[in-house]
Design a protein around this motif. Structure first.
Motif: not given
Length: 393
Positions: A163, A166, A178, A182, A185, A206, A210
């Motif tokens: 985290g 990123i 980024a 992400t 991951s 998530l 976002v």
């Protein structure tokens, strides 16, 4: 020297890789020679550099292929990758804050090493793949039956490292980079042994977070954000011709290049848009020049070669009986696939421009060398599995 056995080499990856390197060298030269000539520089400047990067890339690919898999899986390698990635990202962030005038295209993402500019983001991609593959494969049995709270509690270190990395890339700011980290991951975690219900809830959460952040930024438009280079790119995507003299210039000229090329193109070296209209055509917009000079046919060939590599890695990952190998395959495939989507989507105006390069085609040392190393690691792990299967017969 067992890996030098031709039967262990995956030519579905090697041949497209070599072809893409060759196309990249030729197209970088074609896209750059006119602008170099206009400023009185050497017309072969970028040709020579890209050729050198391609050779170094092949050497790194070979080294990645020849390394013992025990070395790849060692914590020492992970520590080295982290050591040449995270401190450099921190340095760039602080330098960008202290000397904001030195930013390039709205970001401070490169370190000048003389022969080439080192972009730590590229190394961060390999670091993410290798780190996640090691952690998730080592904890595969524990993760099969874990709750959300237990997962958070037992993986605090990993969450902070990933985290935090990123976040450092995001505030450079490099939104495209980024996004790549992400998605690497998300895909690798989703492909691990974590229960499906938990993965779905994590992914949905998530996406929701976002979504809320993006909605807030574009609804309330905080002062700094509204003036940012990234926001201007978003506006350019929505209506590029209204901003043709400003943020929309690159996108408009990309459209012109694609339109000029038609089905078969205007011929290698004959692009109009590279002659001062499309800034730095040998980097992010090289596919637009390929479209203009070689037409839809040329673009399709390039994308098919890239797709062959990505799909082959996914297939190997699906077939593999080794969790670590599968996760590396998925991670590197996601790295390439995301870059392809961000690059192609940007020049078509489907998504905002992110500055992400087209793998093995766009000019750039860091991207070329790191992607080549990643492919070498992929070929290495696949060859190891093939060798083990041959021994069991």
């Amino acid at each position: 020297m067992k890996k030098l056995n031709v039967k262990l080499i995956d030519f579905w990856i090697v041949i497209p890789y070599i072809l893409l390197l060759g196309i990249g060298v030729v197209m970088v030269y074609s896209a750059s020679f006119y602008n170099n000539m206009m400023v009185g520089g050497s017309t072969t400047q970028y040709l020579v550099k890209q050729a050198i990067f391609a050779v170094i890339g092949m050497v790194l690919c070979f080294l990645g292929y020849m390394l013992k898999t025990s070395i790849l899986k060692s914590r020492g390698v992970i520590t080295i990758l982290a050591g040449i990635t995270i401190p450099v990202l921190l340095y760039l962030v602080f330098k960008g804050i202290l000397v904001p005038s030195n930013k390039v295209n709205g970001a401070f993402a490169w370190v000048n090493l003389g022969l080439f500019n080192y972009q730590p983001l590229e190394m961060a991609k390999v670091f993410f793949v290798m780190y996640l593959a090691l952690v998730l494969s080592n904890k595969r049995k524990v993760l099969m039956d874990v709750t959300f709270k237990e997962m958070l509690r037992t993986n605090v270190q990993q969450i902070v490292i990933l985290g935090g990395t990123i976040f450092l890339v995001l505030i450079q700011p490099d939104i495209g980079g980024a996004m790549v980290l992400t998605l690497i991951s998300i895909v690798m975690i989703s492909a691990s042994t974590i229960p499906s219900k938990l993965i779905i809830s994590m992914d949905v959460s998530l996406v929701a977070v976002v979504g809320m952040i993006v909605t807030f930024l574009f609804t309330f438009k905080p002062g700094h954000f509204a003036q940012s280079y990234q926001y201007q790119r978003f506006l350019a995507m929505q209506n590029p011709f209204a901003l043709e003299r400003g943020a929309g210039a690159q996108l408009v000229n990309s459209f012109y290049a694609i339109s000029n090329g038609g089905l078969f193109g205007v011929g290698l070296g004959n692009s109009i848009q590279k002659r001062g209209y499309l800034p730095e055509p040998h980097t992010d917009f090289i596919l637009a020049i390929i479209s203009e000079e070689l037409g839809v046919v040329g673009v399709v060939i390039v994308l098919l070669l890239l797709a062959t590599i990505v799909l082959r890695m996914l297939l190997v990952g699906i077939r593999s009986q080794n969790v670590y190998t599968s996760l590396v395959m998925y991670g590197v495939a996601t790295m390439m696939m995301t870059q392809i989507f961000l690059n192609v989507g940007g020049l078509l105006g489907i998504i905002p421009l992110t500055g992400v390069t087209l793998p093995f085609i766009s000019y750039g040392g860091s991207s070329m060398m790191i992607l080549s190393l990643a492919l070498g690691i992929v070929l290495n792990l696949e060859a190891e599995e093939k060798y083990d299967s041959i021994k069991l017969r």
